[in-house]
Design an enzyme around this catalytic site. Structure first.
Site, PDB file in Angstrom:
ATOM      1  N   CYS A 190       1.276  -6.270  -6.052  1.00  0.00           N
ATOM      2  CA  CYS A 190      -0.120  -6.493  -5.698  1.00  0.00           C
ATOM      3  C   CYS A 190      -1.039  -5.817  -6.704  1.00  0.00           C
ATOM      4  CB  CYS A 190      -0.409  -5.983  -4.292  1.00  0.00           C
ATOM      5  SG  CYS A 190      -2.109  -6.283  -3.758  1.00  0.00           S
ATOM      6  N   CYS A 193      -4.228  -4.412  -5.109  1.00  0.00           N
ATOM      7  CA  CYS A 193      -4.014  -3.158  -4.379  1.00  0.00           C
ATOM      8  C   CYS A 193      -3.835  -1.978  -5.321  1.00  0.00           C
ATOM      9  CB  CYS A 193      -2.768  -3.261  -3.502  1.00  0.00           C
ATOM     10  SG  CYS A 193      -2.686  -4.694  -2.430  1.00  0.00           S
ATOM     11  N   ASP A 194      -3.041  -2.161  -6.364  1.00  0.00           N
ATOM     12  CA  ASP A 194      -2.588  -1.024  -7.161  1.00  0.00           C
ATOM     13  C   ASP A 194      -3.105  -0.984  -8.594  1.00  0.00           C
ATOM     14  OD1 ASP A 194      -1.010  -0.374  -4.926  1.00  0.00           O
ATOM     15  OD2 ASP A 194       0.633  -1.649  -5.629  1.00  0.00           O
TER      16      ASP A 194
END
Length: 448
Positions: A190, A193-194
């Site tokens: 992701c 997300c990261d």
């Protein structure tokens, strides 16, 4: 024992018989009869009656549980046990640091965040079963939910499916977890997300994939990485033309065609604690090269956790639950879906949680406290407000007496992180379920 009590027990027994498997046509032996009787009694002991059952353990499931519990629905939640190979809490449990969830300026680990979700659900009265659901029966009401090995059976008037979707990962040396693997130490599924994590900033990064998700994630990563490689096993992308154009024309993106990753290895300067590079093979020439990158992101799709539904709900071509536009309602009345299991676009853990309140107000004309309004809509209000008209992206609320005729429109903020969206869907599912239960006039513990 009073007659009424006996009547209740007989009613429970009759209802529970429907949970038993079909009787074999062959004549069982006496020992088989004894075992069957014992098994039946065990099933009866485990049957749990509830107005609302929630299947899932991520942000959507627990948001639904919190809203439902506060509405005195006393929900039962199946959080699963290593369902789809993931611990209770869902995909967040595989994330080391979550930095885009409001309320945690210093970040929080995925495990700690999901644990807080769980604690809050329990605080308001949610009953949590650490069992994985193996099958459901939507043919009659109350709906039946069965766990693996028949350890628990739940009868529910309404059901929320929030089982999520699992990001597909490739299996090659160094791609896994534990010793010798760099999952969560440079490898992720992701980028949104990261991607902004410090270990990726101003470093070369790589994305595996050839669809729209890969193009989108590669483009997103150019905000943080010094260079982004798209590794694709074919000589052409399957992504839409506009997404391809956007990625290929980005000066920070380089495409490695006809290529696959054979191995991930560590950064020797950091004692191999984090990802240092990849061995990439050209499938046409057979040449293997070393590609120095500090991050690798899988963008090869997701698999929704819907197999246990057994075809009883309408799914789209990719296996996601289909919901009616603007609601969480599925093709079966009384069954709702929230989070990644019905959302193939965003797949994050939270976008304005309060947007779900839009549907609550639209259906019930509910009254929110100033705290709830602030939490849900993102703006502070004074006193109590009655929401009289609601639409996507905005909430129209009436001032309390003596100014009740005056309307105030509050715009719901569009937050870029998808972790908010899953909580929004969970809120929406809980409120849709509450409205449904009010509509059918169901009462807790009501027997046939």
């Amino acid at each position: 024992m009073t007659g009424s009590r006996c009547s209740e027990l007989r009613s429970l027994l009759r209802k529970s018989l429907s949970l038993l498997p079909p009787v074999s046509l062959s004549t069982p032996s006496s020992s088989s009869k004894s075992l069957s009787s014992s098994s039946a009694m065990d099933d009866l002991k485990q049957a749990i009656r509830t107005r609302l059952c929630i299947i899932g353990s991520g942000p959507a499931a627990h948001t639904a549980a919190i809203y439902a519990a506060r509405a005195q629905l006393k929900p039962v939640l199946f959080e699963g046990w290593m369902a789809n190979g993931i611990a209770p809490g869902g995909q967040l449990t595989t994330t080391s640091d979550v930095e885009n969830f409001p309320g945690f300026p210093d970040g929080i680990s995925g495990l700690d965040l999901t644990d807080k979700f769980r604690q809050q659900s329990i605080r308001f009265g949610t009953q949590i079963l650490t069992e994985t659901v193996s099958s459901v029966d939507f043919s009659t009401t109350p709906f039946k939910v069965f766990s693996e090995d028949s350890k628990a059976t739940v009868l529910a008037d309404a059901l929320i499916i929030a089982t999520g979707a699992v990001a597909k990962r490739l299996d090659f040396p160094g791609a896994g977890e534990g010793s010798g693997g760099f999952w969560n130490r440079g490898i992720s599924a992701c980028a949104v997300c990261d991607g902004a994590a410090p270990i990726f900033r101003d470093k070369p990064l790589a994305v595996i994939g050839g669809g729209d998700s890969a193009m989108e994630e590669a483009t997103f990563l150019t905000k943080y990485g010094s260079k982004v490689y798209i590794i694709h096993r074919r000589d052409a992308f399957r992504a839409s033309k506009i997404m391809q154009k956007r990625a290929i024309e980005n000066p920070k993106i380089e495409v490695l065609w006809n290529s696959v990753v054979e191995e991930a290895y560590g950064d020797e300067e950091k004692s191999n604690r984090v990802l240092g590079g990849l061995k990439v093979k050209n499938v046409v020439t057979g040449d293997v090269t070393n590609l120095k990158v500090s991050g690798l992101f899988f963008a090869i799709g997701h698999e929704p956790a819907t197999k246990f539904l057994g075809g009883q709900l309408e799914l789209d071509s990719d296996g996601y639950v289909v919901t009616k536009p603007g609601t969480t309602q599925t093709s079966v009345r009384g069954v709702f879906a929230a989070g990644d299991v019905q959302d193939k676009k965003y797949r994050q853990a939270i976008t304005a949680a309060g947007t779900g309140v839009v549907f609550y107000c639209d259906r019930t004309g509910g009254v929110l406290t100033s705290y709830e309004l602030e939490m849900c809509v993102g703006r502070t209000a004074v006193g109590r407000w009655r929401l009289t008209k609601v639409g996507l992206g905005k909430v129209a609320i009436a001032y309390p007496v003596p100014m009740r005729r005056k309307l105030l429109t509050i715009l719901v903020p569009e937050l870029p992180t998808q972790r908010h969206l899953e909580a929004w869907r969970g809120c929406m599912a809980a409120l849709d379920a509450e409205h449904y239960l009010q509509e059918i006039g169901s009462q807790e513990g009501k027997s046939d």
